[in-house]
Design a protein around this motif. Structure first.
Motif, PDB file in Angstrom:
ATOM      1  N   ARG A  84       0.844  -1.205   0.000  1.00 28.52           N
ATOM      2  CA  ARG A  84       0.000   0.000   0.000  1.00 28.52           C
ATOM      3  C   ARG A  84       0.877   1.252   0.000  1.00 28.52           C
ATOM      4  O   ARG A  84       0.642   2.195  -0.758  1.00 28.52           O
ATOM      5  CB  ARG A  84      -0.925  -0.017   1.228  1.00 28.52           C
ATOM      6  CG  ARG A  84      -1.912   1.126   1.257  1.00 28.52           C
ATOM      7  CD  ARG A  84      -3.013   0.900   2.293  1.00 28.52           C
ATOM      8  NE  ARG A  84      -2.561   0.938   3.655  1.00 28.52           N
ATOM      9  CZ  ARG A  84      -2.475   2.069   4.377  1.00 28.52           C
ATOM     10  NH1 ARG A  84      -2.828   3.214   3.868  1.00 28.52           N
ATOM     11  NH2 ARG A  84      -2.050   2.019   5.619  1.00 28.52           N
ATOM     12  N   ARG A  87       2.391   1.825  -3.453  1.00 26.26           N
ATOM     13  CA  ARG A  87       1.407   2.269  -4.448  1.00 26.26           C
ATOM     14  C   ARG A  87       0.958   3.705  -4.206  1.00 26.26           C
ATOM     15  O   ARG A  87       0.766   4.458  -5.163  1.00 26.26           O
ATOM     16  CB  ARG A  87       0.232   1.298  -4.474  1.00 26.26           C
ATOM     17  CG  ARG A  87       0.656  -0.048  -5.053  1.00 26.26           C
ATOM     18  CD  ARG A  87      -0.423  -1.082  -5.051  1.00 26.26           C
ATOM     19  NE  ARG A  87       0.098  -2.304  -5.667  1.00 26.26           N
ATOM     20  CZ  ARG A  87      -0.562  -3.429  -5.728  1.00 26.26           C
ATOM     21  NH1 ARG A  87      -1.780  -3.530  -5.232  1.00 26.26           N
ATOM     22  NH2 ARG A  87      -0.017  -4.477  -6.304  1.00 26.26           N
ATOM     23  N   MET A 130      -8.322   4.493  -5.085  1.00 28.61           N
ATOM     24  CA  MET A 130      -8.547   3.052  -5.130  1.00 28.61           C
ATOM     25  C   MET A 130      -7.526   2.322  -6.000  1.00 28.61           C
ATOM     26  O   MET A 130      -7.328   1.135  -5.857  1.00 28.61           O
ATOM     27  CB  MET A 130      -9.958   2.743  -5.654  1.00 28.61           C
ATOM     28  CG  MET A 130     -11.066   3.267  -4.765  1.00 28.61           C
ATOM     29  SD  MET A 130     -10.945   2.732  -3.040  1.00 28.61           S
ATOM     30  CE  MET A 130     -11.283   1.000  -3.211  1.00 28.61           C
ATOM     31  N   PHE A 131      -6.906   3.038  -6.922  1.00 28.11           N
ATOM     32  CA  PHE A 131      -6.001   2.386  -7.852  1.00 28.11           C
ATOM     33  C   PHE A 131      -4.791   3.265  -8.093  1.00 28.11           C
ATOM     34  O   PHE A 131      -4.933   4.461  -8.337  1.00 28.11           O
ATOM     35  CB  PHE A 131      -6.734   2.101  -9.167  1.00 28.11           C
ATOM     36  CG  PHE A 131      -6.160   0.952  -9.924  1.00 28.11           C
ATOM     37  CD1 PHE A 131      -6.433  -0.359  -9.544  1.00 28.11           C
ATOM     38  CD2 PHE A 131      -5.329   1.172 -11.006  1.00 28.11           C
ATOM     39  CE1 PHE A 131      -5.891  -1.435 -10.249  1.00 28.11           C
ATOM     40  CE2 PHE A 131      -4.778   0.105 -11.715  1.00 28.11           C
ATOM     41  CZ  PHE A 131      -5.064  -1.202 -11.332  1.00 28.11           C
ATOM     42  N   GLU A 136      -4.070  -2.028  -7.398  1.00 22.91           N
ATOM     43  CA  GLU A 136      -5.145  -1.634  -6.485  1.00 22.91           C
ATOM     44  C   GLU A 136      -4.579  -1.203  -5.128  1.00 22.91           C
ATOM     45  O   GLU A 136      -3.596  -1.751  -4.657  1.00 22.91           O
ATOM     46  CB  GLU A 136      -6.085  -2.825  -6.301  1.00 22.91           C
ATOM     47  CG  GLU A 136      -7.356  -2.478  -5.558  1.00 22.91           C
ATOM     48  CD  GLU A 136      -8.303  -3.662  -5.469  1.00 22.91           C
ATOM     49  OE1 GLU A 136      -9.125  -3.648  -4.541  1.00 22.91           O
ATOM     50  OE2 GLU A 136      -8.214  -4.576  -6.303  1.00 22.91           O
ATOM     51  N   SER A 138      -5.474  -0.734  -1.113  1.00 24.17           N
ATOM     52  CA  SER A 138      -6.387  -1.103  -0.029  1.00 24.17           C
ATOM     53  C   SER A 138      -6.508   0.061   0.957  1.00 24.17           C
ATOM     54  O   SER A 138      -5.526   0.743   1.230  1.00 24.17           O
ATOM     55  CB  SER A 138      -5.833  -2.327   0.699  1.00 24.17           C
ATOM     56  OG  SER A 138      -6.423  -2.461   1.949  1.00 24.17           O
TER      57      SER A 138
END
Length: 149
Positions: A84, A87, A130-131, A136, A138
């Motif tokens: 996470r 990202r 969200m992406f 993706e 979380s």
């Protein structure tokens, strides 16, 4: 098996190299052989064994003699946070002109030094995307943390 069960970690516990090990093991899923980790991460087998023993000693991995390693519940929750964090930071850098590839590469060089608290604040300020450029994102944990502040 989620991050909110482990409120005490800061995200700064591990070196960039140990983060690479955990991410690789999560991506492979299940039990991963030491030789495969050495080969893919291009690390001497004795160094791999030493690092895996340190990660197991810290509670991130189960070491199964003669079979390999797999993530503990805590190890999986921590590694989900690591993904996470990667990202969110990659997505952040694309907002400032970096391509997806550049952002991913740059983040890989410094992500280990960005705290969980900072990530949750950045994620919140970005509207909990969200992406990201790497997949993706979380938010269960990020949103849960926010309610307690």
């Amino acid at each position: 098996m989620n991050e909110q069960n482990y409120p005490e970690f800061t995200g700064l516990e591990l070196s960039p190299r140990k983060i690479d090990y955990l991410k690789f093991i999560l991506e492979k899923g299940g039990t991963v052989k030491t030789t495969e980790i050495s080969s893919v991460l291009k690390v001497d087998p004795s160094t791999t064994t030493k690092t895996l023993n340190e990660l197991a000693g810290a509670g991130y991995l189960n070491h199964i003699p003669y079979r390999g390693v797999d993530l503990t519940e805590m190890g999986e929750a921590y590694t989900q946070f690591l993904i996470r964090r990667h990202r969110i930071l990659s997505l952040l850098l694309t907002h400032y002109g970096l391509s997806s590839e550049e952002a991913c590469s740059e983040v890989s060089r410094f992500e280990a030094f960005v705290s969980r608290d900072a990530i949750n604040k950045i994620c919140s300020s970005m509207g909990h995307p969200m992406f990201g450029v790497c997949g993706e994102i979380s938010h269960e944990n990020c949103l849960h943390e926010e309610k307690h502040h």
